[in-house]
Design a protein around this motif. Structure first.
Motif, PDB file in Angstrom:
ATOM      1  N   ILE A 109       3.948  -2.755  -0.293  1.00 45.73           N
ATOM      2  CA  ILE A 109       4.505  -2.043  -1.443  1.00 45.73           C
ATOM      3  C   ILE A 109       5.183  -0.784  -0.914  1.00 45.73           C
ATOM      4  CG2 ILE A 109       4.047  -0.932  -3.655  1.00 45.73           C
ATOM      5  CD1 ILE A 109       1.452  -2.580  -3.805  1.00 45.73           C
ATOM      6  N   LEU A 110       6.448  -0.618  -1.208  1.00 43.69           N
ATOM      7  CA  LEU A 110       7.188   0.566  -0.797  1.00 43.69           C
ATOM      8  C   LEU A 110       7.263   1.538  -1.972  1.00 43.69           C
ATOM      9  CD1 LEU A 110       8.880   1.976   1.414  1.00 43.69           C
ATOM     10  CD2 LEU A 110      10.898   0.854   0.423  1.00 43.69           C
ATOM     11  N   TYR A 111       6.711   2.717  -1.787  1.00 44.72           N
ATOM     12  CA  TYR A 111       6.722   3.749  -2.829  1.00 44.72           C
ATOM     13  C   TYR A 111       7.793   4.788  -2.523  1.00 44.72           C
ATOM     14  CZ  TYR A 111       2.280   2.254  -4.912  1.00 44.72           C
ATOM     15  OH  TYR A 111       1.279   1.544  -5.552  1.00 44.72           O
ATOM     16  N   GLY A 141      -6.044  -0.197   0.979  1.00 45.27           N
ATOM     17  CA  GLY A 141      -5.040  -0.715   1.891  1.00 45.27           C
ATOM     18  C   GLY A 141      -4.788   0.226   3.044  1.00 45.27           C
ATOM     19  N   ILE A 142      -3.711  -0.038   3.769  1.00 43.23           N
ATOM     20  CA  ILE A 142      -3.297   0.780   4.899  1.00 43.23           C
ATOM     21  C   ILE A 142      -2.111   1.628   4.446  1.00 43.23           C
ATOM     22  CG2 ILE A 142      -2.383   0.766   7.253  1.00 43.23           C
ATOM     23  CD1 ILE A 142      -3.726  -2.019   7.562  1.00 43.23           C
ATOM     24  N   TYR A 143      -2.238   2.933   4.587  1.00 45.06           N
ATOM     25  CA  TYR A 143      -1.210   3.870   4.145  1.00 45.06           C
ATOM     26  C   TYR A 143      -0.372   4.312   5.341  1.00 45.06           C
ATOM     27  CZ  TYR A 143      -3.483   4.170  -0.373  1.00 45.06           C
ATOM     28  OH  TYR A 143      -3.996   3.860  -1.606  1.00 45.06           O
ATOM     29  N   PHE A 144       0.930   4.167   5.218  1.00 47.92           N
ATOM     30  CA  PHE A 144       1.815   4.519   6.314  1.00 47.92           C
ATOM     31  C   PHE A 144       2.996   5.319   5.761  1.00 47.92           C
ATOM     32  CE2 PHE A 144       4.984   2.949   9.680  1.00 47.92           C
ATOM     33  CZ  PHE A 144       4.647   3.978  10.541  1.00 47.92           C
ATOM     34  N   PRO A 145       2.932   6.659   5.798  1.00 47.42           N
ATOM     35  CA  PRO A 145       4.066   7.466   5.326  1.00 47.42           C
ATOM     36  C   PRO A 145       5.283   7.258   6.218  1.00 47.42           C
ATOM     37  CG  PRO A 145       2.048   8.791   5.567  1.00 47.42           C
ATOM     38  CD  PRO A 145       1.801   7.484   6.254  1.00 47.42           C
ATOM     39  N   LEU A 146       6.418   6.948   5.617  1.00 43.34           N
ATOM     40  CA  LEU A 146       7.650   6.731   6.373  1.00 43.34           C
ATOM     41  C   LEU A 146       8.499   7.993   6.446  1.00 43.34           C
ATOM     42  CD1 LEU A 146       8.622   3.264   4.850  1.00 43.34           C
ATOM     43  CD2 LEU A 146       7.470   3.692   7.024  1.00 43.34           C
ATOM     44  N   SER A 147       8.441   8.805   5.401  1.00 43.88           N
ATOM     45  CA  SER A 147       9.198  10.049   5.327  1.00 43.88           C
ATOM     46  C   SER A 147       8.602  10.862   4.176  1.00 43.88           C
ATOM     47  CB  SER A 147      10.678   9.766   5.066  1.00 43.88           C
ATOM     48  OG  SER A 147      10.876   9.383   3.716  1.00 43.88           O
ATOM     49  N   PRO A 148       9.053  12.086   3.952  1.00 34.51           N
ATOM     50  CA  PRO A 148       8.565  12.840   2.792  1.00 34.51           C
ATOM     51  C   PRO A 148       8.847  12.152   1.454  1.00 34.51           C
ATOM     52  CG  PRO A 148       9.603  14.339   4.340  1.00 34.51           C
ATOM     53  CD  PRO A 148       9.881  12.933   4.835  1.00 34.51           C
ATOM     54  N   LEU A 151       6.654   5.991   1.216  1.00 33.59           N
ATOM     55  CA  LEU A 151       5.367   5.604   1.789  1.00 33.59           C
ATOM     56  C   LEU A 151       5.212   4.094   1.670  1.00 33.59           C
ATOM     57  CD1 LEU A 151       1.922   7.219   1.568  1.00 33.59           C
ATOM     58  CD2 LEU A 151       2.158   4.913   0.628  1.00 33.59           C
ATOM     59  N   LEU A 152       4.732   3.478   2.740  1.00 37.68           N
ATOM     60  CA  LEU A 152       4.495   2.036   2.744  1.00 37.68           C
ATOM     61  C   LEU A 152       3.001   1.788   2.607  1.00 37.68           C
ATOM     62  CD1 LEU A 152       5.858  -0.768   3.154  1.00 37.68           C
ATOM     63  CD2 LEU A 152       5.230  -0.559   5.579  1.00 37.68           C
ATOM     64  N   LEU A 153       2.629   1.002   1.600  1.00 39.13           N
ATOM     65  CA  LEU A 153       1.243   0.594   1.408  1.00 39.13           C
ATOM     66  C   LEU A 153       1.124  -0.878   1.786  1.00 39.13           C
ATOM     67  CD1 LEU A 153      -1.679   1.024   0.402  1.00 39.13           C
ATOM     68  CD2 LEU A 153      -0.869   0.493  -1.905  1.00 39.13           C
ATOM     69  N   ILE A 154       0.266  -1.163   2.760  1.00 39.08           N
ATOM     70  CA  ILE A 154       0.008  -2.530   3.201  1.00 39.08           C
ATOM     71  C   ILE A 154      -1.349  -2.933   2.656  1.00 39.08           C
ATOM     72  CG2 ILE A 154      -0.202  -4.058   5.191  1.00 39.08           C
ATOM     73  CD1 ILE A 154       1.342  -1.879   6.792  1.00 39.08           C
ATOM     74  N   CYS A 155      -1.378  -3.960   1.827  1.00 38.36           N
ATOM     75  CA  CYS A 155      -2.629  -4.306   1.143  1.00 38.36           C
ATOM     76  C   CYS A 155      -2.801  -5.823   1.075  1.00 38.36           C
ATOM     77  CB  CYS A 155      -2.657  -3.700  -0.257  1.00 38.36           C
ATOM     78  SG  CYS A 155      -1.217  -4.113  -1.266  1.00 38.36           S
ATOM     79  N   SER A 156      -3.975  -6.243   0.698  1.00 32.53           N
ATOM     80  CA  SER A 156      -4.255  -7.661   0.544  1.00 32.53           C
ATOM     81  C   SER A 156      -3.489  -8.213  -0.651  1.00 32.53           C
ATOM     82  CB  SER A 156      -5.761  -7.860   0.346  1.00 32.53           C
ATOM     83  OG  SER A 156      -6.070  -9.216   0.126  1.00 32.53           O
ATOM     84  N   GLY A 157      -2.947  -9.423  -0.485  1.00 36.79           N
ATOM     85  CA  GLY A 157      -2.204  -9.999  -1.600  1.00 36.79           C
ATOM     86  C   GLY A 157      -1.710 -11.403  -1.309  1.00 36.79           C
ATOM     87  N   ASP A 158      -1.277 -12.082  -2.348  1.00 41.42           N
ATOM     88  CA  ASP A 158      -0.819 -13.467  -2.241  1.00 41.42           C
ATOM     89  C   ASP A 158       0.691 -13.584  -2.085  1.00 41.42           C
ATOM     90  OD1 ASP A 158      -3.412 -14.559  -2.604  1.00 41.42           O
ATOM     91  OD2 ASP A 158      -3.251 -14.202  -4.765  1.00 41.42           O
ATOM     92  N   ASP A 162       6.836 -10.972   3.335  1.00 42.00           N
ATOM     93  CA  ASP A 162       8.271 -10.822   3.120  1.00 42.00           C
ATOM     94  C   ASP A 162       8.616 -10.459   1.679  1.00 42.00           C
ATOM     95  OD1 ASP A 162       7.300 -13.317   2.411  1.00 42.00           O
ATOM     96  OD2 ASP A 162       9.222 -14.327   2.727  1.00 42.00           O
ATOM     97  N   HIS A 163       7.599 -10.397   0.817  1.00 38.94           N
ATOM     98  CA  HIS A 163       7.831  -9.963  -0.561  1.00 38.94           C
ATOM     99  C   HIS A 163       7.390  -8.500  -0.676  1.00 38.94           C
ATOM    100  CE1 HIS A 163       8.274 -10.283  -4.918  1.00 38.94           C
ATOM    101  NE2 HIS A 163       7.148  -9.595  -5.000  1.00 38.94           N
ATOM    102  N   VAL A 164       8.341  -7.581  -0.554  1.00 39.25           N
ATOM    103  CA  VAL A 164       8.045  -6.152  -0.577  1.00 39.25           C
ATOM    104  C   VAL A 164       8.309  -5.628  -1.982  1.00 39.25           C
ATOM    105  CG1 VAL A 164       8.554  -3.895   0.416  1.00 39.25           C
ATOM    106  CG2 VAL A 164       8.660  -5.944   1.857  1.00 39.25           C
ATOM    107  N   ALA A 165       7.245  -5.200  -2.638  1.00 41.10           N
ATOM    108  CA  ALA A 165       7.390  -4.630  -3.981  1.00 41.10           C
ATOM    109  C   ALA A 165       7.886  -3.188  -3.858  1.00 41.10           C
ATOM    110  CB  ALA A 165       6.053  -4.675  -4.710  1.00 41.10           C
ATOM    111  N   TYR A 166       8.684  -2.770  -4.803  1.00 40.07           N
ATOM    112  CA  TYR A 166       9.242  -1.413  -4.814  1.00 40.07           C
ATOM    113  C   TYR A 166       8.740  -0.693  -6.059  1.00 40.07           C
ATOM    114  CZ  TYR A 166      12.686   2.377  -4.790  1.00 40.07           C
ATOM    115  OH  TYR A 166      13.286   3.611  -4.788  1.00 40.07           O
ATOM    116  N   ARG A 167       8.126   0.463  -5.841  1.00 37.72           N
ATOM    117  CA  ARG A 167       7.582   1.215  -6.976  1.00 37.72           C
ATOM    118  C   ARG A 167       7.912   2.696  -6.841  1.00 37.72           C
ATOM    119  NH1 ARG A 167       1.475  -1.446  -7.254  1.00 37.72           N
ATOM    120  NH2 ARG A 167       2.174  -3.612  -7.543  1.00 37.72           N
ATOM    121  N   SER A 168       8.070   3.342  -7.977  1.00 39.33           N
ATOM    122  CA  SER A 168       8.255   4.794  -7.966  1.00 39.33           C
ATOM    123  C   SER A 168       6.888   5.461  -8.056  1.00 39.33           C
ATOM    124  CB  SER A 168       9.131   5.230  -9.142  1.00 39.33           C
ATOM    125  OG  SER A 168       8.508   4.880 -10.369  1.00 39.33           O
TER     126      SER A 168
END
Length: 201
Positions: A109-111, A141-148, A151-158, A162-168
């Protein structure tokens, strides 16, 4: 996102997890050092009837040797990242993320922070795992800040990697994530704002 691009993104995040002996996500190397080697070798010196000055020298030597051993274990894992594609902590984590062990696998999930909100922070521990069984919202999940701003959240899911969700992310969510990142730091955090109350809940 293409599968290969998603795989490269995961790969980079997992490399950052392994970038330093203190930062291997599960704390495997620090646990080996602090819970096995130091109690057995350094603390075990107290069981011998030796002058205190001799004990002090022996403990110092043991600590230096332990630090060298942990560094060697870490370097061997770095070597496996780049040259032994099927071995080591990094490779096992990457295969687990793809669901190759018959497990559920990961999704991403890309925030992006909303305008006029606080910024994402990062720390000297750039990718951290957060798990809380008692929570109203699933932030595990695993939190990985990309920039200010991202943020990329890597979590368990089905959905698959390659399916990257985009959220504000509104101010409340950004501060919640910042709190998680701050709580998992080793020592330092990096933030655009100078005051702690500007970045945390």
């Amino acid at each position: 996102m293409s599968y290969s691009a998603a795989e490269r993104m995961l790969s980079f995040a997992f490399m950052m997890i392994c970038r330093n002996p203190c930062f291997d996500l599960k704390g495997l190397l620090p646990n080996i050092k602090n819970n096995v080697l130091i109690p057995a070798l350094v603390d075990g010196t107290d069981n011998y009837d030796l002058p205190e000055n001799i004990k002090k020298v022996i403990k110092s030597e043991f600590r230096n040797n332990i630090d060298q051993l942990i560094r060697c274990l870490w370097i061997s894992n770095l070597y496996r990242i780049f040259f032994k594609k099927s071995k080591g902590f990094y490779s096992a984590l990457l295969r687990f993320a793809k669901g190759l062990y018959g497990n559920k696998g990961f999704q991403m999930i890309l925030y992006k922070r909303d305008d006029n909100t606080t910024y994402f922070i990062t720390s000297d521990n750039p990718a951290v795992e957060y798990h809380n069984a008692v929570t109203l919202q699933n932030y595990n999940g695993i939190y990985f800040p990309l920039s200010p701003d991202y943020l990329l959240l890597i979590c368990s899911g089905d959905a698959g990697i390659d399916h990257v969700a985009y959220r504000s992310a509104n101010d409340e969510i950004v501060r919640k994530f910042n709190y998680i990142i701050c709580s998992k730091r080793n020592k330092d955090i990096l933030a655009r704002q100078k005051k702690i109350d500007e970045i945390l809940p």
